[in-house]
Design a protein around this motif. Sequence first.
Motif, PDB file in Angstrom:
ATOM      1  N   ILE A 295      12.648-113.411   0.018  1.00 20.68           N
ATOM      2  CA  ILE A 295      13.577-114.474   0.309  1.00 20.68           C
ATOM      3  C   ILE A 295      14.172-115.482  -0.443  1.00 20.68           C
ATOM      4  O   ILE A 295      15.515-114.936   0.054  1.00 20.68           O
ATOM      5  CB  ILE A 295      12.227-114.874   1.793  1.00 20.68           C
TER       6      ILE A 295
ATOM      7  N   GLY B 186      18.438-116.126  -1.379  1.00 19.02           N
ATOM      8  CA  GLY B 186      18.713-117.125  -0.632  1.00 19.02           C
ATOM      9  C   GLY B 186      20.029-117.493  -1.417  1.00 19.02           C
ATOM     10  O   GLY B 186      20.907-118.357  -1.137  1.00 19.02           O
TER      11      GLY B 186
ATOM     12  N   GLU C 250       9.090-124.267  -5.033  1.00 20.60           N
ATOM     13  CA  GLU C 250       9.953-124.693  -4.236  1.00 20.60           C
ATOM     14  C   GLU C 250      10.459-124.351  -3.425  1.00 20.60           C
ATOM     15  O   GLU C 250      10.456-123.600  -2.506  1.00 20.60           O
ATOM     16  CB  GLU C 250      11.387-125.097  -5.180  1.00 20.60           C
ATOM     17  N   PHE C 251       9.857-125.946  -2.530  1.00 19.49           N
ATOM     18  CA  PHE C 251      10.487-125.444  -0.521  1.00 19.49           C
ATOM     19  C   PHE C 251      11.611-125.244   0.218  1.00 19.49           C
ATOM     20  O   PHE C 251      13.056-125.402  -0.996  1.00 19.49           O
ATOM     21  CB  PHE C 251      10.160-126.512   0.291  1.00 19.49           C
ATOM     22  N   GLU C 252      12.114-123.894   0.720  1.00 17.56           N
ATOM     23  CA  GLU C 252      13.286-123.440   1.153  1.00 17.56           C
ATOM     24  C   GLU C 252      12.799-123.555   2.456  1.00 17.56           C
ATOM     25  O   GLU C 252      11.931-123.075   3.285  1.00 17.56           O
ATOM     26  CB  GLU C 252      13.701-121.743   0.532  1.00 17.56           C
ATOM     27  N   LEU C 253      13.900-123.466   3.013  1.00 20.37           N
ATOM     28  CA  LEU C 253      13.643-123.625   4.196  1.00 20.37           C
ATOM     29  C   LEU C 253      13.705-122.157   4.686  1.00 20.37           C
ATOM     30  O   LEU C 253      13.073-121.983   6.338  1.00 20.37           O
ATOM     31  CB  LEU C 253      15.499-124.063   5.389  1.00 20.37           C
ATOM     32  N   SER C 254      13.491-121.163   4.084  1.00 20.52           N
ATOM     33  CA  SER C 254      14.339-119.368   5.050  1.00 20.52           C
ATOM     34  C   SER C 254      12.522-119.140   5.184  1.00 20.52           C
ATOM     35  O   SER C 254      12.366-118.265   5.030  1.00 20.52           O
ATOM     36  CB  SER C 254      14.919-119.278   3.351  1.00 20.52           C
ATOM     37  N   ASP C 255      11.523-120.133   3.733  1.00 22.98           N
ATOM     38  CA  ASP C 255       9.901-119.803   4.082  1.00 22.98           C
ATOM     39  C   ASP C 255       9.700-119.362   5.319  1.00 22.98           C
ATOM     40  O   ASP C 255       9.117-118.373   5.587  1.00 22.98           O
ATOM     41  CB  ASP C 255       9.062-121.222   3.379  1.00 22.98           C
ATOM     42  N   ILE C 256      10.412-119.847   6.207  1.00 22.48           N
ATOM     43  CA  ILE C 256       9.840-119.992   7.623  1.00 22.48           C
ATOM     44  C   ILE C 256       9.589-118.747   7.797  1.00 22.48           C
ATOM     45  O   ILE C 256       9.041-117.953   8.550  1.00 22.48           O
ATOM     46  CB  ILE C 256      10.345-120.755   8.848  1.00 22.48           C
ATOM     47  N   PHE C 257      10.281-117.538   7.244  1.00 29.13           N
ATOM     48  CA  PHE C 257      10.952-116.169   7.977  1.00 29.13           C
ATOM     49  C   PHE C 257       9.808-115.152   7.348  1.00 29.13           C
ATOM     50  O   PHE C 257       9.336-114.761   9.045  1.00 29.13           O
ATOM     51  CB  PHE C 257      11.743-115.627   7.458  1.00 29.13           C
TER      52      PHE C 257
ATOM     53  N   PHE D  89       6.191-116.368   7.802  1.00 29.49           N
ATOM     54  CA  PHE D  89       5.435-116.693   8.607  1.00 29.49           C
ATOM     55  C   PHE D  89       6.084-116.311  10.078  1.00 29.49           C
ATOM     56  O   PHE D  89       4.664-115.781  10.728  1.00 29.49           O
ATOM     57  CB  PHE D  89       4.738-118.019   8.911  1.00 29.49           C
TER      58      PHE D  89
ATOM     59  N   ILE E 293       4.813-123.422  -3.438  1.00 25.67           N
ATOM     60  CA  ILE E 293       5.865-124.721  -3.111  1.00 25.67           C
ATOM     61  C   ILE E 293       5.706-125.399  -4.576  1.00 25.67           C
ATOM     62  O   ILE E 293       6.120-125.930  -4.648  1.00 25.67           O
ATOM     63  CB  ILE E 293       5.408-125.515  -1.976  1.00 25.67           C
TER      64      ILE E 293
END
Lengths: 455, 284
Positions: free
Chosen positions: A95, A99, A108-115, A117, A445
């Motif tokens: 993902i 992106g 690193e944290f990305e906002l798209s990680d939530i996809f 879960f 992360i």
Amino acid sequence: MFLLLPFDSLVVNLLGISLTVLFTLLLVFIIVPAIFGVSFGIRRIYMKTLLKIFRWATLRIERGAKEKNHPLYKPYVNGIIAKEPTSLEEEIKEIRRSGSSKALDTPEFELSDIFYFCRKGIETIMDDEVTKRFSAEELESWNLLSRTNYNFQYISLRLTVLWGLGVLIRYCFLLPLRIALAFTGISLLVVGTTVVGYLPNGRWKEFLSKHVHLMCYRICVRALTAIITYHDQENRPQNGGICVANHTSPIDVIILASDGYYAMVGQIHGGLMGVIQRAVMKACPHVWFERSEVKDRHLVAKRLTEHVQDKSKLPILIFPEGTCINNTSVMMFKKGSFEIGATVYPVAIKYDPQFGDAFWNSSKYGMVTYLLRMMTSWAIVCSVWYLPPMTRQPEEDAVQFANRVKSAIARQGGLVDLLWDGGLKREKVKDTFKEEQQKLYSKTIVGNHEDRSRS
Amino acid sequence: MTRPLPALVILSVSGTSLLGGREMRLTGPCEPVVMGDAIPAKGADRRYRIMGFCCRGSEVFTPPTCTPLPPLFGVRKGGTRRVEALQHFLSKSVTFAEKPPFDCKGPTSLIVSHSQITRLYSRFTSLDKGENGTLSREDFQRIPELAINPLGDRIINAFFPEGEDQVNFRGFMRTLAHFRPIEDNEKSKDQNGPEPLNSRSNKLHFAFRLYDLDKDDKISRDELLQVLRMMVGVNISDEQLGSIADRTIQEADQDGDSAISFTEFVKVLEKVDVEQKMSIRFLH
């Protein structure tokens, strides 16, 4: 009024004759073969005839559906959605890669990680691996029992008549026959084992005890019209070993015990079960626990070990799943019986649900309702495989050994091998699993400890 | 299906099929119902139009048949019965070629096919342990694989509209509609009418709502911290988590309000393959 009298005696005579005929048939064709362990093959002929009828019924339904241009409801055992077997790390990397145009593979944290879960969660809501193991399996063809019919609007007149005939046969002919047999079997067991219990210990007692047990269990097998195929009988459990099998219903005990002589393990019940348990205890040693003792794992392990170490005692029969699963999968084996250090004889039991589903959904049906359902199905057909004995290797612990045995059983029976606990039928899942997921994610992360020093 | 219909229904249906499906002369309005709705137990003269689902904003379109539901059909508790077994009583199948006459604008696109609705309804009823046609939060939490998902609670929340704690089948399908794959022939459609629920924008909005805890259309630093804490558990310290949150907001924020609005969210994720990552494909 007087005209009724000759009628009366005629009816009584007819009744008397039919009952005598019935009982003679019962004795000759069912009980005598059970005593000697032979079979006339009547049940197999019955099974073949039924199969032909089911095939015809399914074709009929399919033809009816095609005429009306409707899609048939067909259950799919392998799940309804496409799931990819990729791991958490791989998915999240993918993902992130799609992106961003930055340098890859730095955690690193990305906002798209939530996809990840989000999608995983919705997938499990649509179709998960665990909850569907606790309800009866769906059949692909119809077996003339109204309890399994989902496409019934395509039934023609002929099929309805056949179904009605089936109901008549099952409830008015087979059911009383089976109840009579079950009654005979259980009472013979109780009486026989009590009588054998009075004999002095010795060869005769053992011999008689074994044969009384086998005979009564064979009568019970016929009471359910169970058609069992045993494979690899040379691997049958020996004295001083533990026999483990996958658990689908209480009938498993009858099926295994009609082919071998086992010591049972369980909790002492009241009522009829308690009577049977006490009687059977007189003839040969079984391992029964009081309700209070069941919670004490050390006591259970101690008694089992004592039993196993005495080579004159029978092999123990244990179902390590702890609860009934619907025979499409094997769930986690509890490690208690694998810690004892005895030889484990795995047995795989696979039922054919076409003739009658043997799964006991204990949250839906009580014991009596369940037995009635069993006795009004066509038959219980199953295959039993005796697998070669296994022992714990020095480098594996009890849990790994249990998993190894479980995989062997699952592979042989054609069942799905799951790591989930059968206890999830009633309990919530432990928090440790969630914590594992969280740990896995946090690695993506911040990376492992070595990477942290770099950033 | 976990609830096979009783024997009497089989006989009554075979009876009607024997009669050759004679048309019943009934009058009265045609009430639209959806699977899972409760209808009165009595009243064999009432007619119903059993509806499907569509993804274009409003969730139903009506097939052209209006059919009475036999009195023994789906008898349940008290004085109501539930519309179940959609395929059993539609006398004309709904095919993809049929254009829905109203409610659904643009080309026909069933959210899911006939068999898929049936399967999802079967799933809905198997989750519904209370057998009252709705799911509560506990029913969702009973799924072990969802309970171990770090964001399980947020996902469950997405099913329940504001202030309610029961969701019926209609709401269930509405939420699942977001995850339908985007078909190619839909991309070149007319722009009239509301956007389909499974468009790229709506999928992103679904994910945005998972972050936005207080539903004010902004992801503040606190909200981001809370969601991050859910995802990582106890494995990362507060300071480190705080710096991650700060960095993320700094990169995404363009209007300087130290929060991420929906437009900024979309901008950050413009290159991500949302269609593929937030879609679930049926096997059949």
